[in-house]
Design an enzyme around this catalytic site. Sequence first.
Site, PDB file in Angstrom:
ATOM      1  N   LYS A  33      -6.442 -11.737  -1.904  1.00 22.14           N
ATOM      2  CA  LYS A  33      -7.131 -12.069  -0.659  1.00 22.14           C
ATOM      3  C   LYS A  33      -8.493 -11.350  -0.579  1.00 22.14           C
ATOM      4  CE  LYS A  33      -6.328  -9.975   3.412  1.00 22.14           C
ATOM      5  NZ  LYS A  33      -7.608  -9.828   4.089  1.00 22.14           N
ATOM      6  N   LYS A  64     -12.067  -6.647   3.454  1.00 18.05           N
ATOM      7  CA  LYS A  64     -13.118  -5.659   3.699  1.00 18.05           C
ATOM      8  C   LYS A  64     -12.929  -4.430   2.841  1.00 18.05           C
ATOM      9  CE  LYS A  64     -12.698  -6.158   8.409  1.00 18.05           C
ATOM     10  NZ  LYS A  64     -11.537  -5.498   8.999  1.00 18.05           N
ATOM     11  N   LYS A  93       0.802  -1.235   0.000  1.00 27.29           N
ATOM     12  CA  LYS A  93       0.000   0.000   0.000  1.00 27.29           C
ATOM     13  C   LYS A  93       0.828   1.274   0.000  1.00 27.29           C
ATOM     14  CE  LYS A  93      -4.049  -2.137   2.123  1.00 27.29           C
ATOM     15  NZ  LYS A  93      -4.815  -2.291   3.356  1.00 27.29           N
TER      16      LYS A  93
HETATM   17  P1  ATP Z   1      -8.902  -4.750   5.635  1.00 34.06           P
HETATM   18  O1  ATP Z   1      -9.102  -4.848   4.158  1.00 34.06           O
HETATM   19  O2  ATP Z   1      -9.495  -3.512   6.246  1.00 34.06           O
HETATM   20  O3  ATP Z   1      -7.484  -5.001   6.077  1.00 34.06           O
HETATM   21  P2  ATP Z   1      -9.546  -7.486   6.254  1.00 34.06           P
HETATM   22  O4  ATP Z   1     -10.671  -8.135   5.546  1.00 34.06           O
HETATM   23  O5  ATP Z   1      -8.164  -7.826   5.809  1.00 34.06           O
HETATM   24  O6  ATP Z   1      -9.817  -5.927   6.267  1.00 34.06           O
HETATM   25  P3  ATP Z   1      -8.748  -7.491   9.036  1.00 34.06           P
HETATM   26  O7  ATP Z   1      -9.543  -6.733  10.036  1.00 34.06           O
HETATM   27  O8  ATP Z   1      -7.499  -6.884   8.521  1.00 34.06           O
HETATM   28  O9  ATP Z   1      -9.720  -7.852   7.807  1.00 34.06           O
HETATM   29  O10 ATP Z   1      -8.403  -8.923   9.614  1.00 34.06           O
HETATM   30  C1  ATP Z   1      -9.156  -9.510  10.682  1.00 34.06           C
HETATM   31  C2  ATP Z   1      -8.817 -10.989  10.801  1.00 34.06           C
HETATM   32  O11 ATP Z   1      -9.371 -11.705   9.683  1.00 34.06           O
HETATM   33  C3  ATP Z   1      -7.310 -11.289  10.784  1.00 34.06           C
HETATM   34  O12 ATP Z   1      -7.072 -12.374  11.657  1.00 34.06           O
HETATM   35  C4  ATP Z   1      -7.053 -11.698   9.356  1.00 34.06           C
HETATM   36  O13 ATP Z   1      -5.928 -12.537   9.217  1.00 34.06           O
HETATM   37  C5  ATP Z   1      -8.350 -12.436   9.029  1.00 34.06           C
HETATM   38  N1  ATP Z   1      -8.619 -12.394   7.596  1.00 34.06           N
HETATM   39  C6  ATP Z   1      -8.794 -11.282   6.844  1.00 34.06           C
HETATM   40  N2  ATP Z   1      -9.029 -11.600   5.574  1.00 34.06           N
HETATM   41  C7  ATP Z   1      -8.995 -12.968   5.507  1.00 34.06           C
HETATM   42  C8  ATP Z   1      -9.151 -13.900   4.457  1.00 34.06           C
HETATM   43  N3  ATP Z   1      -9.393 -13.474   3.230  1.00 34.06           N
HETATM   44  N4  ATP Z   1      -9.043 -15.213   4.738  1.00 34.06           N
HETATM   45  C9  ATP Z   1      -8.799 -15.653   6.000  1.00 34.06           C
HETATM   46  N5  ATP Z   1      -8.636 -14.804   7.041  1.00 34.06           N
HETATM   47  C10 ATP Z   1      -8.732 -13.479   6.813  1.00 34.06           C
HETATM   48 MG    MG Z   2      -6.502  -6.807   6.709  1.00 29.86          MG
END
Ligand code: ATP
Ligand code: MG
Length: 334
Positions: free
Chosen positions: A201, A204, A121
């Site tokens: 991946k 969110k 990023k």
């Molecule tokens: P952002 O895009 O804001 O980073 P995110 O979807 O990556 O959001 P996080 O809040 O960063 O979510 O991560 C919360 C938890 O969910 C962490 O333990 C992370 O490893 C897990 N996680 C996030 N995305 C995935 C995914 N695609 N598969 C499995 N675990 C995930």
């Molecule tokens: Mg994340």
Amino acid sequence: MTGKTNLPAGRQVAVSGIKASGVLHIGNYIGAIEQFVRLQSKYKMFVFIADLHAITVPQDPNELRENTLNVAALYIACGLDLKKTILFVQSHVPAHVELGWILNTLTPLGELERMTQFKDKSQDKGVLAGLLNYPTLMAADILLYRPDIVPVGEDQVQHVELTRTLARKFNSRFGSTFKEPKELLRKEGARIMAIDNPTKKMSKSAGSNNYIALTDEPDIIRKKIKTAVTDSGSEIKYDVNNKPGISNLLSIYSAFSGESIASLEKKYAGKNYGTFKSDLAELLVQKLSPIQEKYKSLLKNKKSLMKILDAGAKSANKVAEKTMAVVHQKIGLI
Ligand code: ATP
Ligand code: MG
């Protein structure tokens, strides 16, 4: 629900959190929340809503407030039991920021610059210093509670490694203080991929077409699964290199049904993508509906949610303050 915990002493400790940066998705559920729910009977669990991590990218204040409560409600709707788990908001425990700062003073810049998330990023316009420094705050989030394990998705492994490095560094400089925690990943599904691009991946922050939200209505789920990117050919086979799309959908199916991928491959031998996708959509609708119902009902009483979070913060602060008293003494703060 009072938020009071009823835990036998001497249990091993687990800590984890999720950013209040948007709508939670099935990747968060499979990689993180489902693990928390399983582990809470065995471990003393600290689970938080990471509002301070969310603001490493600009957030609308009202949305942040709303997202924070939504994540709290979803955690509970997914099965976090407040008698077993201490649930709180990160910013309600000021020691996270304080220890984060102290760890920053022990962290070489290069360690932070080589983090994958920063590298990904950092080329974006207007990147803020918080994006570089957030792994030290995450190390503080963890070390404060001296956990044995940190249940996370695969993308967070590098940050837990840094946490261990910082614990070692602190211990060798100031004397034994922190435990070196291990990440805990599930065997399958530790990295759920985006449904519109199975080489990325599910996240969110990557737009609603890349994920299935835990709160998506049944028809949205059906539509999203129907249009999920699949691969050429027609065989339902787990092969991440050649069939990343169908492999990802198999991982999701397996995580939600409890059936192994091998048994799903057998079940769908000779069947086409359409049949498989339609079964997967119905499975998700069936599994997410009770969560959604509970979620909606919890959100009707925001005062009671706030009470739960206040009680959680009280318990978390007690533990965190104890750790900080030791840290102050060790590093010479009077
Ligand atoms: P952002 O895009 O804001 O980073 P995110 O979807 O990556 O959001 P996080 O809040 O960063 O979510 O991560 C919360 C938890 O969910 C962490 O333990 C992370 O490893 C897990 N996680 C996030 N995305 C995935 C995914 N695609 N598969 C499995 N675990 C995930
Ligand atoms: Mg994340």
